[in-house]
Design a protein around this motif. Structure first.
Motif, PDB file in Angstrom:
ATOM      1  N   ALA A  27       0.861  -1.195   0.000  1.00 38.93           N
ATOM      2  CA  ALA A  27       0.000   0.000   0.000  1.00 38.93           C
ATOM      3  C   ALA A  27       0.894   1.241   0.000  1.00 38.93           C
ATOM      4  O   ALA A  27       1.935   1.293   0.661  1.00 38.93           O
ATOM      5  N   LEU A  28       0.450   2.231  -0.770  1.00 34.94           N
ATOM      6  CA  LEU A  28       1.290   3.397  -1.054  1.00 34.94           C
ATOM      7  C   LEU A  28       1.040   4.484  -0.009  1.00 34.94           C
ATOM      8  O   LEU A  28       0.093   5.268  -0.141  1.00 34.94           O
ATOM      9  N   ASN A  29       1.872   4.510   1.023  1.00 30.60           N
ATOM     10  CA  ASN A  29       1.723   5.578   2.024  1.00 30.60           C
ATOM     11  C   ASN A  29       2.652   6.747   1.666  1.00 30.60           C
ATOM     12  O   ASN A  29       3.328   6.730   0.631  1.00 30.60           O
ATOM     13  N   THR A  30       2.672   7.746   2.540  1.00 25.77           N
ATOM     14  CA  THR A  30       3.459   8.955   2.257  1.00 25.77           C
ATOM     15  C   THR A  30       4.941   8.629   2.084  1.00 25.77           C
ATOM     16  O   THR A  30       5.620   9.205   1.228  1.00 25.77           O
ATOM     17  N   THR A  31       5.435   7.695   2.889  1.00 27.98           N
ATOM     18  CA  THR A  31       6.865   7.350   2.789  1.00 27.98           C
ATOM     19  C   THR A  31       7.165   6.685   1.451  1.00 27.98           C
ATOM     20  O   THR A  31       8.157   7.006   0.795  1.00 27.98           O
ATOM     21  N   VAL A  32       6.293   5.750   1.022  1.00 25.77           N
ATOM     22  CA  VAL A  32       6.522   5.097  -0.272  1.00 25.77           C
ATOM     23  C   VAL A  32       6.564   6.155  -1.374  1.00 25.77           C
ATOM     24  O   VAL A  32       7.459   6.153  -2.236  1.00 25.77           O
ATOM     25  N   MET A  33       5.587   7.070  -1.315  1.00 25.71           N
ATOM     26  CA  MET A  33       5.503   8.098  -2.367  1.00 25.71           C
ATOM     27  C   MET A  33       6.810   8.899  -2.412  1.00 25.71           C
ATOM     28  O   MET A  33       7.412   9.074  -3.482  1.00 25.71           O
ATOM     29  N   THR A  55       8.650  -2.314  -9.735  1.00 23.96           N
ATOM     30  CA  THR A  55       7.940  -3.574  -9.554  1.00 23.96           C
ATOM     31  C   THR A  55       7.500  -3.735  -8.098  1.00 23.96           C
ATOM     32  O   THR A  55       7.778  -2.874  -7.258  1.00 23.96           O
ATOM     33  N   GLY A  56       6.777  -4.829  -7.839  1.00 23.54           N
ATOM     34  CA  GLY A  56       6.323  -5.097  -6.477  1.00 23.54           C
ATOM     35  C   GLY A  56       6.634  -6.545  -6.137  1.00 23.54           C
ATOM     36  O   GLY A  56       7.698  -7.060  -6.497  1.00 23.54           O
ATOM     37  N   SER A  57       5.691  -7.218  -5.493  1.00 27.56           N
ATOM     38  CA  SER A  57       5.909  -8.631  -5.160  1.00 27.56           C
ATOM     39  C   SER A  57       5.060  -9.485  -6.099  1.00 27.56           C
ATOM     40  O   SER A  57       4.307  -8.975  -6.925  1.00 27.56           O
ATOM     41  N   GLU A  58       5.158 -10.797  -5.913  1.00 27.15           N
ATOM     42  CA  GLU A  58       4.349 -11.691  -6.740  1.00 27.15           C
ATOM     43  C   GLU A  58       2.865 -11.534  -6.392  1.00 27.15           C
ATOM     44  O   GLU A  58       1.991 -11.680  -7.232  1.00 27.15           O
ATOM     45  N   LYS A  59       2.562 -11.203  -5.119  1.00 27.49           N
ATOM     46  CA  LYS A  59       1.153 -11.086  -4.717  1.00 27.49           C
ATOM     47  C   LYS A  59       0.574  -9.698  -5.048  1.00 27.49           C
ATOM     48  O   LYS A  59      -0.611  -9.567  -5.352  1.00 27.49           O
ATOM     49  N   ALA A  60       1.409  -8.676  -4.932  1.00 27.81           N
ATOM     50  CA  ALA A  60       0.870  -7.324  -5.156  1.00 27.81           C
ATOM     51  C   ALA A  60       1.920  -6.388  -5.709  1.00 27.81           C
ATOM     52  O   ALA A  60       2.997  -6.251  -5.121  1.00 27.81           O
ATOM     53  N   PHE A  61       1.576  -5.751  -6.825  1.00 30.25           N
ATOM     54  CA  PHE A  61       2.362  -4.589  -7.260  1.00 30.25           C
ATOM     55  C   PHE A  61       2.111  -3.514  -6.199  1.00 30.25           C
ATOM     56  O   PHE A  61       3.021  -3.101  -5.512  1.00 30.25           O
ATOM     57  N   ALA A  62       0.850  -3.154  -6.024  1.00 26.29           N
ATOM     58  CA  ALA A  62       0.445  -2.287  -4.904  1.00 26.29           C
ATOM     59  C   ALA A  62      -1.075  -2.333  -4.807  1.00 26.29           C
ATOM     60  O   ALA A  62      -1.768  -2.157  -5.812  1.00 26.29           O
ATOM     61  N   ALA A  63      -1.573  -2.557  -3.571  1.00 25.37           N
ATOM     62  CA  ALA A  63      -3.032  -2.675  -3.374  1.00 25.37           C
ATOM     63  C   ALA A  63      -3.684  -1.314  -3.151  1.00 25.37           C
ATOM     64  O   ALA A  63      -4.746  -1.229  -2.549  1.00 25.37           O
ATOM     65  N   GLY A  64      -3.025  -0.271  -3.628  1.00 24.07           N
ATOM     66  CA  GLY A  64      -3.656   1.056  -3.577  1.00 24.07           C
ATOM     67  C   GLY A  64      -2.963   1.981  -2.617  1.00 24.07           C
ATOM     68  O   GLY A  64      -1.957   1.636  -1.991  1.00 24.07           O
ATOM     69  N   ALA A  65      -3.522   3.182  -2.525  1.00 26.81           N
ATOM     70  CA  ALA A  65      -3.046   4.120  -1.509  1.00 26.81           C
ATOM     71  C   ALA A  65      -3.355   3.510  -0.147  1.00 26.81           C
ATOM     72  O   ALA A  65      -4.238   2.650  -0.026  1.00 26.81           O
ATOM     73  N   ASP A  66      -2.613   3.939   0.869  1.00 25.19           N
ATOM     74  CA  ASP A  66      -2.761   3.344   2.199  1.00 25.19           C
ATOM     75  C   ASP A  66      -4.060   3.850   2.852  1.00 25.19           C
ATOM     76  O   ASP A  66      -4.154   5.005   3.278  1.00 25.19           O
ATOM     77  N   ILE A  67      -5.033   2.946   2.897  1.00 21.01           N
ATOM     78  CA  ILE A  67      -6.364   3.325   3.396  1.00 21.01           C
ATOM     79  C   ILE A  67      -6.285   3.702   4.875  1.00 21.01           C
ATOM     80  O   ILE A  67      -6.953   4.648   5.325  1.00 21.01           O
ATOM     81  N   LYS A  68      -5.417   3.002   5.607  1.00 25.73           N
ATOM     82  CA  LYS A  68      -5.322   3.282   7.051  1.00 25.73           C
ATOM     83  C   LYS A  68      -4.737   4.676   7.290  1.00 25.73           C
ATOM     84  O   LYS A  68      -5.083   5.341   8.257  1.00 25.73           O
ATOM     85  N   GLU A  69      -3.859   5.098   6.408  1.00 22.58           N
ATOM     86  CA  GLU A  69      -3.263   6.436   6.550  1.00 22.58           C
ATOM     87  C   GLU A  69      -4.266   7.529   6.148  1.00 22.58           C
ATOM     88  O   GLU A  69      -4.277   8.615   6.723  1.00 22.58           O
ATOM     89  N   MET A  70      -5.121   7.196   5.167  1.00 22.46           N
ATOM     90  CA  MET A  70      -6.052   8.223   4.644  1.00 22.46           C
ATOM     91  C   MET A  70      -7.304   8.368   5.500  1.00 22.46           C
ATOM     92  O   MET A  70      -7.920   9.444   5.543  1.00 22.46           O
ATOM     93  N   GLN A  71      -7.695   7.238   6.127  1.00 20.84           N
ATOM     94  CA  GLN A  71      -9.013   7.063   6.758  1.00 20.84           C
ATOM     95  C   GLN A  71      -9.509   8.281   7.536  1.00 20.84           C
ATOM     96  O   GLN A  71     -10.630   8.728   7.368  1.00 20.84           O
ATOM     97  N   SER A  72      -8.645   8.865   8.398  1.00 20.76           N
ATOM     98  CA  SER A  72      -9.141   9.911   9.288  1.00 20.76           C
ATOM     99  C   SER A  72      -8.744  11.315   8.852  1.00 20.76           C
ATOM    100  O   SER A  72      -8.912  12.279   9.601  1.00 20.76           O
TER     101      SER A  72
END
Ligand SMILES: CC(C)(O)CC(=O)SCCNC(=O)CCNC(=O)[C@H](O)C(C)(C)COP(=O)(O)OP(=O)(O)OC[C@H]1O[C@@H](n2cnc3c(N)ncnc32)[C@H](O)[C@@H]1OP(=O)(O)O
Length: 257
Positions: A27-33, A55-72
């Protein structure tokens, strides 16, 4: 430079950035960005590197922006901080950037892949813009870029239902340039990057700029831009070298001048 959320390595003339937050499916959080953009800028400034693979891993390139970071976050915060604007740094990279996508490329993951110059997908890749299921919409370019890649009907379907597209459908629809077995994904992407990195860098950059211009202007303006860029290439040593090498039946030795 030490990174927390990505791995960075150089193989020959190819820079490789691997998203590395396995516990959160990349998941793409501020640090990844910040780290992806910094690594890209490092490669852009490095004359020994001619092309970049993300690239990412075999399971996920990236599952999106970090929902937990954005949530609030509040409206005032996301507006004043211009949330996700930092990704625009990727668009200023003039060297080619290839996305090698296996597994999930959802939301911001799909949008990050689409910001790259082209996408090579593993057979297990799944693309989607599921933001609607979170009560929002794409915010890193998905509604615009996906529509240009796959057309209105499929883009509407994906943005409104949140459904995922598999690799075969993504290739059929023009979202990805090739699909390969997952085991071959990285070597295929590095091979493509290596091929590009051994060509004339100014010619590569002008090709990239011209194709990108097709998304931003009218056909007439784009054709004029292409013609002028093409003419300007005759000022390059590499044009003389490339054409002479063909005529002399030898391999071109480009000097990026
Ligand atoms: C940029 C914008 C504006 O366009 C917005 C966005 O990108 S919003 C995000 C869009 N993406 C999604 O909605 C996908 C969310 N993830 C999933 O639906 C699932 O994780 C899955 C289908 C990709 C995979 O499911 P599964 O294999 O069952 O794994 P999980 O147990 O769900 O996930 C493992 C682990 O990763 C965390 N995770 C996954 N995605 C995200 C994310 N986008 N942000 C933050 N964290 C994520 C998930 O919560 C799990 O961690 P734990 O909660 O177990 O600690």
């Amino acid at each position: 430079m030490a990174y927390e959320t990505i791995l960075v390595e150089t193989r020959g003339k190819v820079g490789i950035i691997t998203l590395n937050r396995p516990q959160a499916l990349n998941a793409l959080n501020t640090t990844v960005m910040a780290e992806v953009v910094a690594a890209l800028q490092g490669y852009e400034a490095n004359d020994a590197v001619g092309a970049i693979v993300i690239t990412g891993s075999e399971k996920a390139f990236a599952a999106g922006a970090d929902i937990k970071e954005m949530q609030s976050k509040t409206y005032a915060e996301v507006f004043a901080g211009d949330l996700f604007a930092e990704w625009d740094g990727l668009l200023r990279i003039r060297k080619p950037v290839i996305a090698a996508v296996a597994g999930y490329a959802l939301g911001g993951g799909c949008e990050l892949a689409m910001m790259c110059d082209f996408i090579i997908a593993g057979e297990n890749a799944k693309f989607g813009q599921p933001e609607i299921t979170l009560g929002v919409m794409p915010g890193m370019g998905g509604s615009q870029r996906l529509t240009r890649f796959v057309g209105k009907s499929k883009a509407m379907d994906m943005c409104l239902t949140g459904r995922m597209m598999d690799a075969a459908e993504a290739e059929r629809s023009g979202l990805v340039s090739r699909v390969v077995p997952v085991a071959d994904l990285l070597s295929e992407a590095i091979g493509a990057a290596e091929k590009i990195a051994n060509l004339s860098m100014p010619a590569v950059m002008m090709n990239k700029e011209a194709v990108n211009r097709a998304y931003e202007t009218t056909l007439a303006e784009g054709l004029r831009f292409e013609r002028r860029l093409f003419h300007s290439m005759f000022a390059l040593d590499d044009q003389k070298e490339g054409m002479s090498a063909f005529v002399e039946k030898r391999k071109a030795n480009f000097t990026n001048r």
